[in-house]
Enzyme design. Structure first.
Site, short mmCIF file in Angstrom:
data_model
loop_
_atom_site.label_atom_id
_atom_site.label_comp_id
_atom_site.label_asym_id
_atom_site.label_seq_id
_atom_site.Cartn_x
_atom_site.Cartn_y
_atom_site.Cartn_z
N GLU A 16 -13.90 -7.35 -42.88
CA GLU A 16 -14.97 -7.94 -43.69
C GLU A 16 -16.28 -7.19 -43.50
OE1 GLU A 16 -13.52 -12.59 -44.00
OE2 GLU A 16 -14.81 -12.00 -42.33
N ASP A 68 -17.40 -11.04 -46.30
CA ASP A 68 -16.60 -12.23 -46.56
C ASP A 68 -16.85 -12.74 -47.99
OD1 ASP A 68 -15.01 -14.65 -45.77
OD2 ASP A 68 -16.94 -15.62 -46.06
#
EC number: 3.1.26.3
Length: 231
Positions: free
Chosen positions: A123, A51
């Protein structure tokens, strides 16, 4: 994992040095729960890292590519690119869902194509790629998979309600906006969240979503509309 490794090599020229790391990126928490494996063996830690890496690469690209855009505009674009629906679609375009290791219960509940699951998978893959091969390879992958959509202006017009709410409230002067998750419901594989948005301690709106990010966006949207309820 052999089929996945072959796909990564053929499609993106990627060969992982650490196969276990790649396997971990494609391991959902429902799988480790059913197999009674350590929680650290699922992809949540890698998701956390990916992320951050994604946000940095996208921010750098937008800053360099759009020198005429102000901070608020750049923030809106970045938010629309890294939101749940967008990342889930990137994961689908890469065919990642096929290789995700899921628990049987999660599989039956349609988890393989769930938006939040695919977002987290994308992610987590970026996090694994960062550890295995460094930031340059992460940047190359994002340039190949994500940036073409940005160049097509696919994300310029997407509404980021959190940013929009902040801009509206700032017109009135000093403001302190905060978000709070009020409730979490459902089993681990199918959670729902209720979020509330506050300005200077006063609640403005609530929102319901399958992820905390979505719930907060919905709360901001309802605050803009003046609807202080969950929807």
């Amino acid at each position: 994992m052999l089929k996945l490794q072959k796909k990564l090599k053929n499609d993106y020229g990627l060969v992982f040095n650490d196969e276990y790391l790649l396997k971990t990126a494609f391991t959902h928490s429902s799988f480790t729960n059913e197999e009674r494996l350590p929680k650290i063996a699922n992809n949540e830690r890698l998701e956390f890292l990916g992320d951050v890496a994604l946000s940095l690469v996208i921010s750098d690209y937008l800053y360099r590519t759009y020198p005429e855009k102000l901070e608020g505009e750049l923030s809106k674009m970045r938010s629309s690119i890294v939101r749940t629906e967008s990342l889930a679609n990137f994961s689908r375009s890469c065919g990642f869902g096929e290789f995700l290791r899921l628990g049987h219960g999660e599989e039956k509940m349609g988890g393989r194509d769930r938006e939040t699951t695919l977002e987290n998978l994308f992610e987590a893959f970026l996090g694994a790629l960062f550890i295995d091969q460094g930031m340059d390879e992460v940047r190359k992958f994002i340039q190949h998979v994500v940036i073409p959509h940005v160049k097509n202006d696919d994300y310029v017009k997407v509404i980021d309600y959190k940013t929009e709410l902040q801009e509206v409230l700032q017109i009135g002067g000093e403001t302190t906006i905060s978000y709070k998750i009020l409730k979490e419901e459902g089993p681990a594989h199918d959670r729902s969240f209720v979020a509330a948005v506050f300005n200077n301690g006063k609640e403005l709106g609530r929102g319901l979503g399958k992820s905390k990010k979505v719930a907060e966006q919905k709360a901001a949207e309802n605050a803009i509309k003046g609807q202080n309820h969950v929807s």
